[in-house]
Design a protein around this motif. Structure first.
Motif, PDB file in Angstrom:
ATOM      1  N   GLY A 250       0.797  -1.225   0.000  1.00  0.00           N
ATOM      2  CA  GLY A 250       0.000   0.000   0.000  1.00  0.00           C
ATOM      3  C   GLY A 250       0.827   1.271   0.000  1.00  0.00           C
ATOM      4  N   ASP A 251       2.155   1.150  -0.024  1.00  0.00           N
ATOM      5  CA  ASP A 251       3.003   2.348  -0.048  1.00  0.00           C
ATOM      6  C   ASP A 251       2.820   3.114  -1.355  1.00  0.00           C
ATOM      7  N   VAL A 252       2.864   4.462  -1.258  1.00  0.00           N
ATOM      8  CA  VAL A 252       2.723   5.335  -2.428  1.00  0.00           C
ATOM      9  C   VAL A 252       3.852   6.360  -2.398  1.00  0.00           C
ATOM     10  N   VAL A 253       4.458   6.633  -3.553  1.00  0.00           N
ATOM     11  CA  VAL A 253       5.570   7.566  -3.622  1.00  0.00           C
ATOM     12  C   VAL A 253       5.097   8.996  -3.370  1.00  0.00           C
ATOM     13  N   GLY A 254       5.952   9.816  -2.762  1.00  0.00           N
ATOM     14  CA  GLY A 254       5.652  11.221  -2.545  1.00  0.00           C
ATOM     15  C   GLY A 254       5.842  12.037  -3.808  1.00  0.00           C
ATOM     16  N   ALA A 255       5.213  13.204  -3.844  1.00  0.00           N
ATOM     17  CA  ALA A 255       5.213  14.035  -5.059  1.00  0.00           C
ATOM     18  C   ALA A 255       6.614  14.495  -5.446  1.00  0.00           C
ATOM     19  N   GLU A 256       7.430  14.915  -4.488  1.00  0.00           N
ATOM     20  CA  GLU A 256       8.768  15.411  -4.810  1.00  0.00           C
ATOM     21  C   GLU A 256       9.661  14.299  -5.345  1.00  0.00           C
ATOM     22  N   ARG A 257       9.581  13.138  -4.714  1.00  0.00           N
ATOM     23  CA  ARG A 257      10.375  11.995  -5.178  1.00  0.00           C
ATOM     24  C   ARG A 257       9.934  11.582  -6.580  1.00  0.00           C
ATOM     25  N   LEU A 258       8.640  11.569  -6.832  1.00  0.00           N
ATOM     26  CA  LEU A 258       8.128  11.204  -8.145  1.00  0.00           C
ATOM     27  C   LEU A 258       8.676  12.136  -9.224  1.00  0.00           C
ATOM     28  N   LYS A 259       8.611  13.437  -8.979  1.00  0.00           N
ATOM     29  CA  LYS A 259       9.087  14.389  -9.986  1.00  0.00           C
ATOM     30  C   LYS A 259      10.581  14.227 -10.230  1.00  0.00           C
ATOM     31  N   ALA A 260      11.344  14.001  -9.177  1.00  0.00           N
ATOM     32  CA  ALA A 260      12.789  13.837  -9.329  1.00  0.00           C
ATOM     33  C   ALA A 260      13.122  12.599 -10.158  1.00  0.00           C
ATOM     34  N   MET A 261      12.407  11.510  -9.909  1.00  0.00           N
ATOM     35  CA  MET A 261      12.676  10.282 -10.657  1.00  0.00           C
ATOM     36  C   MET A 261      12.165  10.380 -12.086  1.00  0.00           C
ATOM     37  N   GLU A 262      11.077  11.092 -12.295  1.00  0.00           N
ATOM     38  CA  GLU A 262      10.626  11.350 -13.666  1.00  0.00           C
ATOM     39  C   GLU A 262      11.683  12.128 -14.439  1.00  0.00           C
ATOM     40  N   ARG A 263      12.219  13.174 -13.811  1.00  0.00           N
ATOM     41  CA  ARG A 263      13.223  14.005 -14.474  1.00  0.00           C
ATOM     42  C   ARG A 263      14.501  13.219 -14.742  1.00  0.00           C
ATOM     43  N   ASP A 264      15.055  12.593 -13.709  1.00  0.00           N
ATOM     44  CA  ASP A 264      16.341  11.921 -13.847  1.00  0.00           C
ATOM     45  C   ASP A 264      16.218  10.638 -14.667  1.00  0.00           C
ATOM     46  N   GLY A 265      15.143   9.891 -14.457  1.00  0.00           N
ATOM     47  CA  GLY A 265      14.937   8.688 -15.253  1.00  0.00           C
ATOM     48  C   GLY A 265      14.688   9.017 -16.710  1.00  0.00           C
ATOM     49  N   GLY A 266      13.912  10.063 -16.960  1.00  0.00           N
ATOM     50  CA  GLY A 266      13.666  10.478 -18.336  1.00  0.00           C
ATOM     51  C   GLY A 266      14.940  10.920 -19.032  1.00  0.00           C
ATOM     52  N   LYS A 267      15.780  11.650 -18.315  1.00  0.00           N
ATOM     53  CA  LYS A 267      17.067  12.070 -18.898  1.00  0.00           C
ATOM     54  C   LYS A 267      17.923  10.858 -19.246  1.00  0.00           C
ATOM     55  N   ALA A 268      17.903   9.848 -18.382  1.00  0.00           N
ATOM     56  CA  ALA A 268      18.671   8.633 -18.649  1.00  0.00           C
ATOM     57  C   ALA A 268      18.206   7.962 -19.939  1.00  0.00           C
ATOM     58  N   ILE A 269      16.897   7.904 -20.144  1.00  0.00           N
ATOM     59  CA  ILE A 269      16.361   7.308 -21.368  1.00  0.00           C
ATOM     60  C   ILE A 269      16.761   8.129 -22.587  1.00  0.00           C
ATOM     61  N   MET A 270      16.697   9.432 -22.470  1.00  0.00           N
ATOM     62  CA  MET A 270      17.124  10.291 -23.583  1.00  0.00           C
ATOM     63  C   MET A 270      18.596  10.068 -23.899  1.00  0.00           C
ATOM     64  N   ARG A 271      19.424   9.907 -22.887  1.00  0.00           N
ATOM     65  CA  ARG A 271      20.849   9.633 -23.106  1.00  0.00           C
ATOM     66  C   ARG A 271      21.039   8.294 -23.823  1.00  0.00           C
ATOM     67  N   ALA A 272      20.258   7.288 -23.412  1.00  0.00           N
ATOM     68  CA  ALA A 272      20.365   5.975 -24.043  1.00  0.00           C
ATOM     69  C   ALA A 272      19.954   6.030 -25.509  1.00  0.00           C
ATOM     70  N   LEU A 273      18.903   6.765 -25.804  1.00  0.00           N
ATOM     71  CA  LEU A 273      18.476   6.907 -27.197  1.00  0.00           C
ATOM     72  C   LEU A 273      19.509   7.659 -28.028  1.00  0.00           C
ATOM     73  N   ALA A 274      20.071   8.724 -27.462  1.00  0.00           N
ATOM     74  CA  ALA A 274      21.062   9.510 -28.190  1.00  0.00           C
ATOM     75  C   ALA A 274      22.326   8.713 -28.470  1.00  0.00           C
ATOM     76  N   ALA A 275      22.658   7.791 -27.576  1.00  0.00           N
ATOM     77  CA  ALA A 275      23.899   7.022 -27.720  1.00  0.00           C
ATOM     78  C   ALA A 275      23.745   5.835 -28.654  1.00  0.00           C
ATOM     79  N   MET A 276      22.527   5.480 -28.984  1.00  0.00           N
ATOM     80  CA  MET A 276      22.272   4.274 -29.766  1.00  0.00           C
ATOM     81  C   MET A 276      22.364   4.557 -31.265  1.00  0.00           C
ATOM     82  N   SER A 277      23.027   3.673 -31.980  1.00  0.00           N
ATOM     83  CA  SER A 277      23.100   3.782 -33.432  1.00  0.00           C
ATOM     84  C   SER A 277      21.837   3.192 -34.052  1.00  0.00           C
ATOM     85  N   LEU A 278      21.287   3.907 -35.025  1.00  0.00           N
ATOM     86  CA  LEU A 278      20.098   3.420 -35.726  1.00  0.00           C
ATOM     87  C   LEU A 278      20.464   3.048 -37.163  1.00  0.00           C
TER      88      LEU A 278
END
Length: 278
Positions: A250-278
């Motif tokens: 039943g645990d739920v993440v707090g708003a500040e933690r959610l936003k931080a992980m959205e920002r940092d996790g999203g940046k990580a995905i963008m980095r992975a896409l930019a580094a990948m050869s297509l």
């Protein structure tokens, strides 16, 4: 104007490397990492009248788009089919959303990566409405669970690598995902107004797939369409999600933690896409 029907885009307005998210505010958060394609210009932004908002710009030397698509299987289907019509060449698409987690040991505020792909959990409409004894009707199972559909291995490895650098290894959980066709019935949520015969659906999913970590409503469709795209290998896909709620504790993440992980996790995905050869 040569625009696709629902996403609203025309040729050249969306990149080959794409992050799709559910909420437009998450798209805005990640679009802040983009730079204009032309000096003195602006990051491209287009909001369709069917709930899609697309941002396109430059990130670490690569053209990249962030798109909010809303929720559910059909929104992914609209998006990928229509984006494919206006993108020339190979595509790499990553879904970054939020999810519930099934194991009690997974902490909220961490990020799940669908390293083992995703199954689909569907309501079997042939089993409903229920009989008077509230058992499934017509001899049918109430819910159908598909075989796993894989994520792209190279793209997923890049996501895990960049995610580990951005948020730390202890905050990255790899495993299987389950995509449900509803927030309610096929995710095992009980509703006295609609007898869904779903009290065992979560247990059955985890019994079949002990490495199951996350449950949401979009990933399977993305991976499935990528597998089906022609020519083979022309669309590569993976997914990750912030773990916002633990279904057992039943645990739920707090708003500040959610936003931080959205920002940092999203940046990580963008980095992975930019580094990948297509």
């Amino acid at each position: 104007e040569g625009r696709v029907l629902h996403v609203g885009l025309a040729d050249g307005e969306i990149a080959n490397r794409i992050v799709i998210v559910g909420h437009v505010q998450r798209a805005e958060l990640l679009a802040a990492f983009l730079e204009p394609e032309e000096e003195g210009g602006k990051v491209f932004c287009l909001a369709s009248d069917r709930g899609y908002t697309t941002y396109t710009g430059m990130f670490q030397g690569q053209r990249l788009s962030v798109v909010s698509i809303g929720m559910g299987l059909v929104m992914v289907d609209f998006f990928l089919r229509e984006a494919r019509q206006v993108v020339k060449g190979p595509m790499a698409v990553v879904r970054f959303g939020t999810c519930g987690v099934l194991p009690s040991t997974v902490e909220v505020g961490t990020i799940s990566v669908a390293a083992e792909g995703s199954v689909l959990v569907q309501r079997n409409y042939a089993a409903f409405p229920l009989k008077d004894d509230h058992k499934n009707g017509n001899g049918h199972e109430g819910y159908l669970i598909s075989a796993p559909c894989p994520s792209d291995a190279e793209l997923t490895q890049g996501i895990v690598k960049m995610m580990t650098e951005e948020v730390g290894a202890s905050n990255v959980v790899q495993g299987m995902n389950a995509t449900a066709d509803s927030f309610y019935g096929s995710q095992g949520r009980r509703d006295p107004c609609f007898p869904d015969a779903n009290e065992d659906v979560i247990a059955e999913v985890t019994r079949r797939h002990p490495s199951m970590v996350s449950m949401e409503m979009e990933t399977y469709m993305l991976l499935h369409l990528a597998q089906c795209a022609s020519p083979a290998g022309s669309v590569r896909a993976s997914a990750a999600a912030v773990n916002v709620a633990n279904r057992q504790t039943g645990d739920v993440v707090g708003a500040e933690r959610l936003k931080a992980m959205e920002r940092d996790g999203g940046k990580a995905i963008m980095r992975a896409l930019a580094a990948m050869s297509l």
